[in-house]
Structures are given as C-alpha cells and as structure tokens.
Design a protein around this motif. Structure first.
Motif, PDB file in Angstrom:
ATOM      1  N   MET A  56       3.291  10.491 -16.109  1.00 45.57           N
ATOM      2  CA  MET A  56       4.489   9.895 -16.699  1.00 45.57           C
ATOM      3  C   MET A  56       4.472   9.874 -18.225  1.00 45.57           C
ATOM      4  O   MET A  56       5.497   9.630 -18.849  1.00 45.57           O
TER       5      MET A  56
ATOM      6  N   HIS B   2       8.505  -1.137 -13.430  1.00 41.41           N
ATOM      7  CA  HIS B   2       9.691  -0.985 -12.584  1.00 41.41           C
ATOM      8  C   HIS B   2       9.336  -1.071 -11.099  1.00 41.41           C
ATOM      9  O   HIS B   2       9.976  -1.794 -10.329  1.00 41.41           O
ATOM     10  N   PHE B   3       8.292  -0.329 -10.716  1.00 40.28           N
ATOM     11  CA  PHE B   3       7.962  -0.281  -9.282  1.00 40.28           C
ATOM     12  C   PHE B   3       7.249  -1.542  -8.794  1.00 40.28           C
ATOM     13  O   PHE B   3       7.396  -1.928  -7.639  1.00 40.28           O
TER      14      PHE B   3
ATOM     15  N   ARG C  91      10.176  -4.105  -8.500  1.00 39.64           N
ATOM     16  CA  ARG C  91      10.960  -3.785  -7.307  1.00 39.64           C
ATOM     17  C   ARG C  91      10.231  -4.245  -6.035  1.00 39.64           C
ATOM     18  O   ARG C  91      10.829  -4.829  -5.135  1.00 39.64           O
ATOM     19  N   GLY C  92       8.935  -3.993  -5.974  1.00 38.93           N
ATOM     20  CA  GLY C  92       8.153  -4.416  -4.809  1.00 38.93           C
ATOM     21  C   GLY C  92       8.059  -5.930  -4.701  1.00 38.93           C
ATOM     22  O   GLY C  92       8.218  -6.497  -3.612  1.00 38.93           O
TER      23      GLY C  92
ATOM     24  N   ALA D  77       0.804  -1.231   0.000  1.00 36.77           N
ATOM     25  CA  ALA D  77       0.000   0.000   0.000  1.00 36.77           C
ATOM     26  C   ALA D  77       0.833   1.276   0.000  1.00 36.77           C
ATOM     27  O   ALA D  77       0.372   2.319  -0.447  1.00 36.77           O
ATOM     28  N   SER D  78       2.067   1.208   0.509  1.00 34.36           N
ATOM     29  CA  SER D  78       2.938   2.390   0.488  1.00 34.36           C
ATOM     30  C   SER D  78       4.101   2.211  -0.483  1.00 34.36           C
ATOM     31  O   SER D  78       4.591   3.182  -1.036  1.00 34.36           O
ATOM     32  N   GLY D  79       4.549   0.967  -0.667  1.00 37.10           N
ATOM     33  CA  GLY D  79       5.770   0.716  -1.431  1.00 37.10           C
ATOM     34  C   GLY D  79       5.540   0.428  -2.904  1.00 37.10           C
ATOM     35  O   GLY D  79       6.475   0.543  -3.703  1.00 37.10           O
TER      36      GLY D  79
ATOM     37  N   TYR E 241      -3.132   8.368 -11.135  1.00 40.29           N
ATOM     38  CA  TYR E 241      -2.721   9.769 -11.088  1.00 40.29           C
ATOM     39  C   TYR E 241      -1.243   9.931 -11.456  1.00 40.29           C
ATOM     40  O   TYR E 241      -0.871  10.809 -12.230  1.00 40.29           O
ATOM     41  N   VAL E 242      -0.410   9.072 -10.866  1.00 36.33           N
ATOM     42  CA  VAL E 242       1.030   9.149 -11.138  1.00 36.33           C
ATOM     43  C   VAL E 242       1.316   8.770 -12.589  1.00 36.33           C
ATOM     44  O   VAL E 242       2.089   9.436 -13.274  1.00 36.33           O
TER      45      VAL E 242
ATOM     46  N   PRO F 224       1.133   3.199  -4.656  1.00 36.11           N
ATOM     47  CA  PRO F 224       1.130   4.649  -4.915  1.00 36.11           C
ATOM     48  C   PRO F 224       1.975   5.045  -6.128  1.00 36.11           C
ATOM     49  O   PRO F 224       1.754   6.097  -6.715  1.00 36.11           O
ATOM     50  N   LEU F 225       2.937   4.181  -6.480  1.00 35.86           N
ATOM     51  CA  LEU F 225       3.852   4.528  -7.571  1.00 35.86           C
ATOM     52  C   LEU F 225       3.342   4.075  -8.924  1.00 35.86           C
ATOM     53  O   LEU F 225       3.926   4.387  -9.952  1.00 35.86           O
TER      54      LEU F 225
ATOM     55  N   TRP G 290       7.472   2.597 -16.164  1.00 38.43           N
ATOM     56  CA  TRP G 290       7.480   3.114 -14.794  1.00 38.43           C
ATOM     57  C   TRP G 290       6.694   2.172 -13.855  1.00 38.43           C
ATOM     58  O   TRP G 290       7.184   1.760 -12.803  1.00 38.43           O
TER      59      TRP G 290
END
Lengths: 216, 216
Positions: free
Chosen positions: A123, A133-134, A137-138, A108-110, A118-119, A113-114, A130
C-alpha cells in the motif's frame, strides 16, 4: 495414530496470528518451543526456501507438532484444543461454538488479512489509513455482535478462541491509532483479558525475539 | 436448547462465500430458503439498516437458523455440520480435521478477503491485477499443500469443508483470468468436484437471483 509431541512454534513477537497461538498454548497449559522468524530482517526470513516448507504461504505462524506441519492459526488452535487436555477453547454448546467461530472468523478473515504486513507493504504511503479503515470497519461490526454474545468474555462467561483472537486485534488497532474507546464492549473485554496471566506472558513485549527497546 | 429450523440463507448468486454455504447444505441434504441480497443494485442491498441486523459486517452470507443469526461462512458450515445428520464435512481424525481447516482458512483468510468486492471497489483501475496477485499467491501455497493432503478430494478420499472452499475459489480465479492450468492438483480436484450434484445445483449460474444472461 500420531504421538503427542511438544509443539514448535515458528513465529514473530509482533505478529497477531503468532500471538493467538501463544495465548492458546498458555491457556491450555502446554509447553512449547519457539523459533523466531524475523519478518523484517534480511528482507523477511519467512521468504526462505527452508521456511516455505513449513508454511508455503510464507507467513507466520507455522507449528510442527505430532509429526505434522500446520499453519493458519485457527486450525492450529482447534487442533491443539481437540487433542490436548486443559480448559476447552471451543464451548460444548453448538450455538456458542458457532458464535465463537463467527467472532474469530470476523477477525481472522474480515480484519487481520487486510492489515497484515504483506498487504501494507503493497500500500505504500497510504498504509496507515488503509489499516485504520479496515480495523474500524471490522470493529463497527464486532461491537454490536459482542454486545449480544458477551458475558465476562466474548461469548458468555467461558474464555474461548474468540478471546484469543480479540486481544491481538485490539493490540493492532492501538498500534494503528484506532480509537478503541469508541467500542465500549471491545474495550471492556480487552481490559479484562489483558489482566490474565496467559495474555500477559505471551504479550509481544515479552517474547524471546522482542527487541530490547520494545521490551516490557 | 434451540429447536432445529429450516435455514434461511441471505446470499448472492456470485458470492463465493454464499456458494460455500449452498454447497454445504446440498452435501448434507438440507433444505433451505434463499433470500437474494444484490451486492450491486441500489448501491448494494447489503448496506441497508435492515440487513445490518443480520450481519453487521454488511457482507453475504448471513443465515437465520434455529433462532439465531449467523455470519462468516465457515462458522455457518461447521454449525450445520455439528447439529445436522448427513455426511460429515469435518473428518473424524483430528489430524485430517486440522488439515481441512488449514486449507479452508488459507482460502477464507489468505485469499478471498483480498479479492472480494468491497476491497476491489477500493482498488479502482488496479483491481484486476490486485485480485490476480492475491489469488496466484494463494494458489502457489495451496498447490504444494494439496499435493501432500489430497486423495480423491482435498484431504484424503472423504469430501470435506476444504472442497467446499476450493471450488468457489477456483471459480473466482477463472473470473479473474488466473491460469489454473499452472496448478495441476488444484485443477484435478476442481474437475472432480464440479461433476458432483451438490456443486452443480448450487453453481452461481443456477440460482434464483442469477441474471438471465448468466444462466446455465
């Protein structure tokens, strides 16, 4: 003291945070009403002044319940868990509770959000890379963590808020074509969970606001 | 059952998530050891294989306590709150608990992840504007929310996890030159909180790993 009222969930069929709340309601056996908030139509219905009163972050979900307005899916889920009967979504053991929260917050945080709408809208052309990638990584962190905590479910053999977070995140990973096969523990847990009724009936393909061409 | 051990906090003086944990320990009156993890030096000490075992996300903080390894600051804080005596950081009333979690998650999921070091390193020249954008967006939501929930502190007159999250986020806002005066409730709460001993002794300017030129 607040009286218990039937919750009203303002959400979007494909929002993973809305789906978390739907799963939690289903696992607890709680009836609720849904009000669709279309994040795309009219430039985004979450941006209206009216919706802003429900959630000043102008994101979904927002929940009206017991005379209050709540946002942030994990806050909603824990409120429901603490005030309603039904199977608990946070284990009784403090160490397991901490592990459930650690896994839930990693998602939920890691991660989420990324790669939220919206984000990604900011981009432009790079948005798929993008998001991938996140999520990768998570998942690289989540996989060894779950290997240590998992039993039948994310933390031991009791279903919890961590499972509620995992499945919608795997759904997002698949949408962004992340290779989930690379994460055997995540994959196995997800396969077990998606077979459960509470995950099936709340699936994005089966909501009142699911467009006809995306319906299961 | 796990025995209670003295926590070891692996953190970085300027990390807002590490600071949250330091404040929580201080408010609860818990002694702990600090192991500095320099996020800049040697390309980032959080990227070593050794640190990865403590937190596979390769972020700070990570906490070793009671024979387990925990990461994600809010999971750590709630674990400490549930297993240790001292003033509680989550209120007894379920509605207030939900509001504390909503505010904490707005910061921990809605703001901080979008302006943390890792993300900013990916943004290159645009990094300051990017950070400002997401802090402003979050504060625009936080201000009306806090206007409704705040008493002396973020939620009523009892200090809570929400306060623990607020102050380090305001510190970040100031670093990125966000005009905090535009948010009178946030500003007032922050002014009250930074005067408290638990916030003072844990400040980034007073940690074992604070560089000499940044010391207060």
């Amino acid at each position: 003291m607040a009286t218990h009222t039937k919750p009203v969930l303002h959400g979007y069929f494909r929002s993973s945070c809305s789906w978390r709340v739907r799963i939690a309601f289903a696992l607890k056996g709680i009836e609720y009403d849904q009000v669709p908030v279309n994040l795309i139509k009219d430039g985004g219905q979450q941006l209206t002044e009216e919706y802003k009163k429900l959630n000043p972050m102008q994101q979904v979900p927002a929940v009206e319940v017991d005379g209050i307005r709540l946002s942030q899916s994990l806050a909603v889920i824990q409120y429901i868990d603490e005030t309603r009967p039904g199977p608990r979504l946070l284990p009784a053991d403090p160490v397991k509770r901490a592990q459930v929260r650690m896994i839930s917050d990693l998602i939920a945080s890691g991660i989420q959000p990324l790669q939220n709408l919206y984000v990604l809208q900011k981009m432009g052309a790079e948005k798929v890379q993008w998001a991938q990638h996140f999520i990768v990584r998570g998942f690289e962190a989540l996989e060894p963590m779950l290997k240590q905590t998992a039993g039948k479910y994310c933390v031991g053999d009791e279903i919890s808020m961590a499972d509620v977070c995992l499945v919608p995140q795997v759904y997002n990973a698949e949408r962004f074509k992340v290779d989930v096969d690379a994460y055997p523990t995540i994959k196995m847990l997800n396969q077990t969970l998606v077979e459960l009724e509470a995950f099936k009936v709340t699936h994005p393909s089966r909501q009142p606001d699911t467009p006809v061409d995306l319906r299961a």
